[in-house]
Scaffold this motif. Structure first.
Motif, mmCIF file in Angstrom:
data_model
loop_
_atom_site.group_PDB
_atom_site.id
_atom_site.type_symbol
_atom_site.label_atom_id
_atom_site.label_comp_id
_atom_site.label_asym_id
_atom_site.label_seq_id
_atom_site.Cartn_x
_atom_site.Cartn_y
_atom_site.Cartn_z
ATOM 1 N N ALA A 345 0.819 -1.213 0.000
ATOM 2 C CA ALA A 345 0.000 0.000 0.000
ATOM 3 C C ALA A 345 0.854 1.265 0.000
ATOM 4 C CB ALA A 345 -0.937 -0.003 1.205
ATOM 5 N N CYS A 346 1.852 1.324 0.901
ATOM 6 C CA CYS A 346 2.641 2.554 1.017
ATOM 7 C C CYS A 346 4.094 2.382 0.597
ATOM 8 C CB CYS A 346 2.587 3.078 2.455
ATOM 9 S SG CYS A 346 3.464 2.039 3.653
ATOM 10 N N GLY A 347 4.547 1.158 0.404
ATOM 11 C CA GLY A 347 5.918 0.913 -0.045
ATOM 12 C C GLY A 347 6.944 0.879 1.069
ATOM 13 N N HIS A 348 6.519 0.973 2.318
ATOM 14 C CA HIS A 348 7.462 0.967 3.438
ATOM 15 C C HIS A 348 8.077 -0.420 3.602
ATOM 16 C CE1 HIS A 348 9.254 1.918 7.284
ATOM 17 N NE2 HIS A 348 8.610 0.900 7.857
ATOM 18 N N ASP A 350 10.314 -2.954 5.989
ATOM 19 C CA ASP A 350 10.765 -3.184 7.367
ATOM 20 C C ASP A 350 10.655 -4.676 7.655
ATOM 21 O OD1 ASP A 350 11.305 -3.282 10.083
ATOM 22 O OD2 ASP A 350 10.252 -1.409 10.499
ATOM 23 N N LYS A 351 11.691 -5.241 8.266
ATOM 24 C CA LYS A 351 11.652 -6.649 8.633
ATOM 25 C C LYS A 351 10.481 -6.962 9.550
ATOM 26 C CE LYS A 351 16.110 -9.007 8.409
ATOM 27 N NZ LYS A 351 17.222 -9.549 9.221
ATOM 28 N N LYS A 352 10.190 -6.014 10.430
ATOM 29 C CA LYS A 352 9.142 -6.228 11.431
ATOM 30 C C LYS A 352 7.741 -6.173 10.833
ATOM 31 C CE LYS A 352 12.000 -4.310 15.138
ATOM 32 N NZ LYS A 352 12.109 -3.239 16.160
ATOM 33 N N ASN A 353 7.627 -5.756 9.560
ATOM 34 C CA ASN A 353 6.312 -5.765 8.911
ATOM 35 C C ASN A 353 5.748 -7.187 8.836
ATOM 36 O OD1 ASN A 353 6.342 -3.035 8.515
ATOM 37 N ND2 ASN A 353 6.867 -3.119 6.345
ATOM 38 N N PHE A 360 0.829 -9.956 7.798
ATOM 39 C CA PHE A 360 1.640 -8.788 7.452
ATOM 40 C C PHE A 360 0.990 -7.548 8.063
ATOM 41 C CE2 PHE A 360 2.924 -5.154 4.954
ATOM 42 C CZ PHE A 360 4.259 -5.386 4.684
ATOM 43 N N THR A 361 1.758 -6.815 8.856
ATOM 44 C CA THR A 361 1.266 -5.587 9.492
ATOM 45 C C THR A 361 2.263 -4.474 9.227
ATOM 46 O OG1 THR A 361 0.243 -6.896 11.255
ATOM 47 C CG2 THR A 361 0.476 -4.534 11.629
ATOM 48 N N CYS A 362 1.876 -3.483 8.432
ATOM 49 C CA CYS A 362 2.780 -2.387 8.092
ATOM 50 C C CYS A 362 3.001 -1.483 9.300
ATOM 51 C CB CYS A 362 2.225 -1.582 6.916
ATOM 52 S SG CYS A 362 3.316 -0.236 6.399
ATOM 53 N N ARG A 363 4.258 -1.244 9.647
ATOM 54 C CA ARG A 363 4.597 -0.376 10.772
ATOM 55 C C ARG A 363 4.444 1.098 10.430
ATOM 56 N NH1 ARG A 363 6.807 -3.082 15.285
ATOM 57 N NH2 ARG A 363 6.363 -5.284 14.898
ATOM 58 N N ASN A 364 4.236 1.409 9.148
ATOM 59 C CA ASN A 364 4.126 2.807 8.736
ATOM 60 C C ASN A 364 2.665 3.246 8.574
ATOM 61 O OD1 ASN A 364 5.183 5.371 7.698
ATOM 62 N ND2 ASN A 364 4.413 4.668 5.720
ATOM 63 N N CYS A 365 1.885 2.486 7.771
ATOM 64 C CA CYS A 365 0.508 2.909 7.493
ATOM 65 C C CYS A 365 -0.539 2.059 8.209
ATOM 66 C CB CYS A 365 0.242 2.899 5.989
ATOM 67 S SG CYS A 365 0.266 1.246 5.249
#
Length: 399
Positions: A345-348, A350-353, A360-365
């Motif tokens: 969705a946002c292109g971020h 991160d390993k933690k995503n 999958f949980t985006c840490r940014n959006c």
């Protein structure tokens, strides 16, 4: 693996079609005698090639052709194919050594391969050309050369689509082989490719995995639980039988040795057929990850290694490629880096995503989705970028 080849102005895909022979006991005895003689002759030719260091066809023929015909009673064409088969085996060995498939030059496996001549199994495949083998497609029979003379009306069976493909596209040699008490002929077919659809603008991304064999960017998941359970069951049974090591255990191991491979091949064919049909129906291309060398790159604990190394991802990719070529669907391979860590969705990145195997949980959006679906969207997007870059001109306009 299917090979793409240009013949004149037509591009063809080389495929192999395997049919099962149904010989009578008399015919089977003649085939067995012929196959054993050919492989014994090939082993002797290999020794001559190794001792004299002659691995090319015509020079080796000067030293072996006459004796192969005299000692084993082979016909002219059979003798030539025995010598050619030996040269092909040494050419394959040389390629494997060069590619590092047999380890480093200091390894035991490498030294064993170069310190003695190649030996051929008594039931190893033997090539036949059109002078030695003829097909009667409507009668479902073949006429084949043996040491006992020309053997006519040897019945065979195959799926109707395979018989039609043989009748239309068979070209070149066919291989006779004996496996698990059954006789087979493997024929080469040159199937014309459909015209490539160059007007596609969107791609169907395919994420290949172990837990889920394939996940598409449309959200469809082909789960691998059934296949993985079967692999685990077969592996556990194989270990028990190997430990038991009795004659009956060995017979059971021999009967089951190809069961897992056949099951995986069947599932891969079905998945590839479905993926290509969906891409063709919607007018899209197919984007796959370039997973070359993944076994060497990935580090896993010992219990996980068997699962990774029994995963036929290369086979599934090859099936998708050749079925797509037959249908005129473009296929592109993309860099797999960060496809599982990047948010679609946002292109971020991160390993933690990647919270877990499936989540999958985006840490940014904050987007939450299935991890394999997220990766397949990233693969689709990369595929579109690769396709566009390949079609766009990189030459500056003339002023």
């Amino acid at each position: 693996m299917p090979v793409r080849q240009a013949t004149g102005s037509v591009t063809v895909v080389k495929l192999t079609v395997q049919v099962k022979l149904l010989p009578t006991p008399l015919q089977a005895a003649a085939l067995e005698e012929t196959l054993r003689a050919c492989n014994q002759a090939a082993t002797w030719v290999s020794q001559v090639a190794f001792e004299k260091d002659i691995k090319r066809n015509f020079p080796l023929r000067e030293h072996t052709y006459g004796q192969v015909k005299e000692r084993w009673g082979l016909g002219a064409q059979a003798a030539q194919h025995v010598i050619k088969k030996t040269c092909d085996a040494y050419r394959t060995l040389k390629a494997n050594l060069k590619a590092g498939n047999l380890g480093k030059p200091s390894s035991k496996r490498y030294r064993r391969a170069i310190e003695k001549p190649i030996a051929f199994r008594p039931e190893g495949a033997q090539p036949y050309d059109d002078r030695m083998l003829s097909w009667q497609h409507t009668q479902r029979t073949v006429s084949i050369w043996t040491l006992s003379g020309r053997m006519k009306q040897v019945a065979f069976t195959a799926a109707p689509e395979h018989v039609a493909r043989l009748a239309l596209y068979r070209k070149g040699e066919s291989d006779l082989l004996f496996r698990d008490g059954m006789w087979f002929l493997t024929a080469t077919c040159e199937v014309p490719e459909a015209e490539l659809n160059t007007s596609v603008t969107q791609f169907l991304g395919i994420d290949l995995g172990i837990v889920n064999i394939a996940t598409t960017s449309d959200g469809q998941i082909m789960a691998g639980r059934r296949l993985n359970r079967g692999r685990l069951r077969e592996r556990t049974l194989r270990q028990k039988l190997q430990k038991k090591n009795t004659p009956s255990a060995k017979r059971r191991l021999k009967r089951r040795r190809r069961k897992e491979a056949r099951r995986a091949r069947d599932i891969n064919h079905k998945i590839a057929k479905h993926v290509v049909a969906e891409a063709e129906r919607t007018g899209r291309g197919i984007a796959l990850e370039d997973l070359t060398g993944i076994r060497a790159r990935v580090r896993l604990r010992k219990p996980q290694r068997a699962t990774l190394h029994s995963w036929a991802f290369a086979q599934l990719g090859a099936f998708i490629v050749y079925k797509a070529r037959k249908a005129g669907v473009p296929v592109v391979f993309v860099d797999p880096a960060y496809t599982s860590q990047q948010c679609c969705a946002c292109g971020h990145i991160d390993k933690k995503n990647r919270a877990s195997q499936a989540r999958f949980t985006c840490r940014n959006c904050g987007v939450v989705t299935h991890a394999d679906r997220n990766a397949s969207h990233n693969i689709a997007r990369k595929g579109e970028a690769v396709w566009t870059a390949g079609r766009e001109s990189r030459v500056p306009a003339t002023p």
